[in-house]
Scaffold this motif. Structure first.
Motif, short mmCIF file in Angstrom:
data_model
loop_
_atom_site.label_atom_id
_atom_site.label_comp_id
_atom_site.label_asym_id
_atom_site.label_seq_id
_atom_site.Cartn_x
_atom_site.Cartn_y
_atom_site.Cartn_z
N LEU A 1 0.81 -1.22 0.00
CA LEU A 1 0.00 0.00 0.00
C LEU A 1 0.84 1.28 0.00
O LEU A 1 0.29 2.38 -0.10
CB LEU A 1 -0.92 0.01 1.23
CG LEU A 1 -1.96 -1.11 1.32
CD1 LEU A 1 -2.64 -1.09 2.68
CD2 LEU A 1 -2.99 -0.98 0.20
N ARG A 2 2.17 1.15 0.10
CA ARG A 2 3.02 2.31 0.31
C ARG A 2 3.97 2.58 -0.84
O ARG A 2 5.18 2.79 -0.64
CB ARG A 2 3.79 2.13 1.62
CG ARG A 2 2.93 1.90 2.85
CD ARG A 2 1.89 3.01 3.06
NE ARG A 2 2.49 4.33 3.07
CZ ARG A 2 3.02 4.89 4.16
NH1 ARG A 2 3.03 4.24 5.31
NH2 ARG A 2 3.54 6.10 4.08
N ASP A 3 3.47 2.63 -2.04
CA ASP A 3 4.33 2.83 -3.21
C ASP A 3 5.02 4.18 -3.20
O ASP A 3 6.05 4.38 -3.85
CB ASP A 3 3.52 2.66 -4.50
CG ASP A 3 2.41 3.69 -4.63
OD1 ASP A 3 1.63 3.84 -3.66
OD2 ASP A 3 2.31 4.35 -5.68
N GLU A 4 4.46 5.16 -2.45
CA GLU A 4 5.08 6.50 -2.41
C GLU A 4 6.32 6.53 -1.53
O GLU A 4 7.04 7.54 -1.50
CB GLU A 4 4.06 7.52 -1.90
CG GLU A 4 3.96 7.68 -0.39
CD GLU A 4 3.26 6.53 0.32
OE1 GLU A 4 3.16 6.55 1.56
OE2 GLU A 4 2.81 5.59 -0.36
N GLY A 5 6.60 5.43 -0.83
CA GLY A 5 7.73 5.42 0.10
C GLY A 5 9.05 4.95 -0.48
O GLY A 5 10.04 4.85 0.25
N HIS A 6 9.09 4.66 -1.78
CA HIS A 6 10.33 4.21 -2.41
C HIS A 6 11.25 5.40 -2.71
O HIS A 6 10.83 6.56 -2.74
CB HIS A 6 10.03 3.47 -3.71
CG HIS A 6 9.45 2.10 -3.50
ND1 HIS A 6 10.15 1.07 -2.92
CD2 HIS A 6 8.22 1.61 -3.81
CE1 HIS A 6 9.39 -0.01 -2.88
NE2 HIS A 6 8.21 0.29 -3.41
N ILE A 7 12.50 5.08 -2.97
CA ILE A 7 13.49 6.11 -3.27
C ILE A 7 13.17 6.80 -4.60
O ILE A 7 13.44 7.99 -4.79
CB ILE A 7 14.90 5.50 -3.29
CG1 ILE A 7 15.26 5.04 -1.87
CG2 ILE A 7 15.93 6.49 -3.81
CD1 ILE A 7 16.52 4.25 -1.77
N SER A 8 12.57 6.03 -5.51
CA SER A 8 12.10 6.57 -6.79
C SER A 8 13.27 7.17 -7.60
O SER A 8 14.36 6.61 -7.66
CB SER A 8 10.99 7.60 -6.55
OG SER A 8 10.43 8.03 -7.76
N LYS A 9 13.06 8.32 -8.18
CA LYS A 9 14.07 8.95 -9.04
C LYS A 9 15.10 9.73 -8.25
O LYS A 9 16.06 10.25 -8.83
CB LYS A 9 13.40 9.88 -10.05
CG LYS A 9 12.58 11.00 -9.40
CD LYS A 9 11.81 11.79 -10.45
CE LYS A 9 10.92 12.83 -9.81
NZ LYS A 9 10.10 13.55 -10.82
N TYR A 10 14.93 9.82 -6.94
CA TYR A 10 15.84 10.64 -6.12
C TYR A 10 17.04 9.84 -5.65
O TYR A 10 17.46 9.94 -4.51
CB TYR A 10 15.07 11.20 -4.93
CG TYR A 10 13.85 12.00 -5.33
CD1 TYR A 10 13.98 13.28 -5.83
CD2 TYR A 10 12.59 11.44 -5.23
CE1 TYR A 10 12.86 14.01 -6.22
CE2 TYR A 10 11.46 12.16 -5.61
CZ TYR A 10 11.61 13.43 -6.11
OH TYR A 10 10.50 14.15 -6.50
N THR A 11 17.58 9.01 -6.50
CA THR A 11 18.73 8.21 -6.13
C THR A 11 20.01 9.03 -6.20
O THR A 11 20.14 9.95 -7.02
CB THR A 11 18.86 6.98 -7.06
OG1 THR A 11 20.08 6.30 -6.81
CG2 THR A 11 18.82 7.40 -8.53
N ASN A 12 20.96 8.71 -5.33
CA ASN A 12 22.24 9.41 -5.32
C ASN A 12 23.06 9.13 -6.58
O ASN A 12 23.97 9.88 -6.91
CB ASN A 12 23.05 9.02 -4.09
CG ASN A 12 22.53 9.71 -2.83
OD1 ASN A 12 21.99 10.79 -2.90
ND2 ASN A 12 22.71 9.06 -1.68
N LYS A 13 22.73 8.04 -7.24
CA LYS A 13 23.48 7.70 -8.44
C LYS A 13 23.15 8.64 -9.60
O LYS A 13 23.93 8.77 -10.54
CB LYS A 13 23.16 6.25 -8.85
CG LYS A 13 23.63 5.23 -7.81
CD LYS A 13 23.31 3.81 -8.26
CE LYS A 13 23.78 2.79 -7.23
NZ LYS A 13 23.46 1.41 -7.64
N ALA A 14 21.99 9.28 -9.51
CA ALA A 14 21.59 10.31 -10.48
C ALA A 14 21.71 9.83 -11.92
O ALA A 14 22.17 10.54 -12.80
CB ALA A 14 22.44 11.56 -10.28
N LEU A 15 21.28 8.58 -12.16
CA LEU A 15 21.28 8.07 -13.52
C LEU A 15 19.96 8.46 -14.18
O LEU A 15 18.89 8.17 -13.67
CB LEU A 15 21.44 6.54 -13.51
CG LEU A 15 22.76 6.02 -12.90
CD1 LEU A 15 22.75 4.50 -12.88
CD2 LEU A 15 23.95 6.53 -13.70
N ALA A 16 20.04 9.13 -15.29
CA ALA A 16 18.85 9.64 -15.96
C ALA A 16 17.90 8.50 -16.31
O ALA A 16 18.30 7.51 -16.92
CB ALA A 16 19.26 10.40 -17.23
#
Length: 465
Positions: A425-440
């Motif tokens: 139920l918590r799909d908004e809790g992932h790291i998503s696009k805000y990863t430190n690796k900053a891969l486009a």
């Protein structure tokens, strides 16, 4: 004379009737007081005329091997039939009342009801996986800015470019029961002189870091001792990191450790002299680390799941082995069948060890859900939702979404740590696009922001301890 004889005859009949009734009463009374006489008397049911309560019979119908009864409280036997259910002449199943209760009078039942108020009521075990997410201003349990001692930067979303943190403000509320409030000091006190071990993949590592932050409140804790060497957790030459970490809190002598074993299998190098060797992945053997240190653990949490794919097998150079030999079974060669075999094998082995380690409480955590949409991590998949609980807030089912793990622990001493449906139920809790690796274009819809959902896993673990 005729009238006198008639009255005399009627008087004799009345006397005989009274005498017969008296004798019957005496016989029944003697039967009540002398159980041994029951062998010489007819079944008591024939004397139901003296009882104000008639035994009730509850009909039970069977349909497709499933018993349907008016009461869900019936005691079911292993074959799925009430233990006091028998077929009648028509072939249908009826429930026969137990002999000690079927003949009770209404006054006896009333007396028992009064006495039962003082009887201890058996506490029903809580299903912590069933419940709902509720807003709580006391969340999170630690600061995402402050827990730098334990929290990897790649999972600390407060240190990234993310600006929405509404996902931090919820707690899990089980249905019909409460979870104890997690306090680091209380956890350490309860775990005094104990060792808590988490063994699994990177999601297990997230749970470990979450627990370290929860125990310390996210505060810098110089008193925590690095005792990794005691468990062989040292960085090997050329390695990026050790295979795990172990820390001890001297005030309570509590040790918390994590060991990386993505598959939970024993991995054996096929050529020890070759740095690029392939590994025999023994699907039916637990990781050697578990065999070596199980006797030192008081709490063990296992998990596996997300490394069971062809890409990981190729990258890690794993080759399936069963029975000490290369696997030749085509069904087992299918990745998920291999995973299932390992889960069942590890749990079976662990269950067999528990009688020798009575201090140990063992858990197997269910799989953590992924939320990739329109692709996978390497094919443009994303998880852009930032609205908490957009897909719902409740879990109403009794069983687990991870039916493999649920089935494997069934009938064993290993407990289920079921987190799959509530995490779904918590799909908004992932790291998503805000990863430190900053891969486009690369989203992480597998790992969770911390503080975040793994904190709840540890709250449920704490409640089950």
């Amino acid at each position: 004379m005729k009238g006198g004889n008639l009255h005399k005859l009627r008087g004799n009949r009345l006397s005989l009737s009274l005498l017969a009734l008296l004798c019957t009463t005496l016989i029944v009374w003697a039967w009540e007081k002398t159980p041994s006489l029951s062998t010489f008397l007819p079944p008591r049911e024939q004397f139901d005329i003296f009882s104000p309560v008639v035994p009730a019979r509850t009909p039970v119908t069977i349909s497709e091997n499933k018993i349907e009864t008016p009461s869900a409280k019936e005691d079911l036997s292993a074959v799925g039939r009430p233990v006091n259910a028998l077929p009648n002449e028509a072939g249908k199943v009826v429930v026969i009342p137990q002999s000690d209760s079927s003949m009770r009078t209404s006054s006896e039942k009333e007396d028992k009801g009064k006495g039962s108020k003082n009887m201890p009521v058996e506490k029903k075990e809580c299903n912590y996986a069933k419940g709902k997410w509720v807003a709580d201003k006391r969340r999170p349990l630690y600061s995402g800015f402050g827990c730098k001692q334990w929290l990897s930067q790649m999972w600390a979303c407060r240190l990234m470019q993310r600006t929405d943190f509404a996902y931090e403000g919820f707690r899990w509320q089980p249905q019909g029961c409460d979870m104890p409030e997690f306090k680091g000091s209380e956890f350490l006190r309860r775990m005094q002189h104990k060792t808590i071990a988490l063994v699994g993949d990177s999601l297990g590592r997230q749970q470990f870091q979450s627990l370290m932050c929860m125990v310390t409140g996210g505060n810098y804790s110089p008193e925590a001792l690095d005792v990794g060497k005691e468990y062989g957790l040292v960085k090997a030459p050329g390695a990026i990191r050790p295979d795990g970490w172990a820390y001890r809190f001297p005030s309570t002598n509590t040790t918390i450790l994590y060991y990386w074993s993505a598959s939970l299998c024993e991995l054996e190098p096929l050529n020890r002299s070759d740095p690029a060797t392939h590994y025999a992945m023994h699907l039916d053997r637990p990781a050697i680390f578990l065999k070596q240190y199980l006797h030192r653990f008081d709490v063990l949490v296992l998990n596996t799941g997300h490394h069971w794919n062809r890409g990981k097998f190729t990258a890690n150079r794993w080759e399936m082995y069963v029975g000490g030999k290369p696997n030749t079974d085509r069904k087992i060669a299918q990745i998920w069948n291999a995973r299932n075999l390992t889960i069942y094998s590890v749990i079976k082995w662990l269950d067999a060890q528990l009688p020798q380690h009575r201090q140990l409480k063992a858990f197997f955590r269910t799989i953590s859900p992924r939320h990739f949409v329109n692709g996978d991590w390497n094919t443009g998949g994303s998880c852009d939702n930032t609205i908490p609980l957009a897909g719902g807030s409740e879990v109403l089912q009794d069983g687990s979404n991870d039916t493999v793990v649920e089935g494997a622990v069934g009938g064993t001493r290993v407990k289920l740590l079921d987190i799959t449906a509530l995490s779904q139920l918590r799909d908004e809790g992932h790291i998503s696009k805000y990863t430190n690796k900053a891969l486009a274009g690369v989203h992480d819809c597998l790992h969770w922001c911390l503080p975040g959902i793994p904190d709840t896993w540890n709250e449920i673990l704490y409640a089950q301890l």
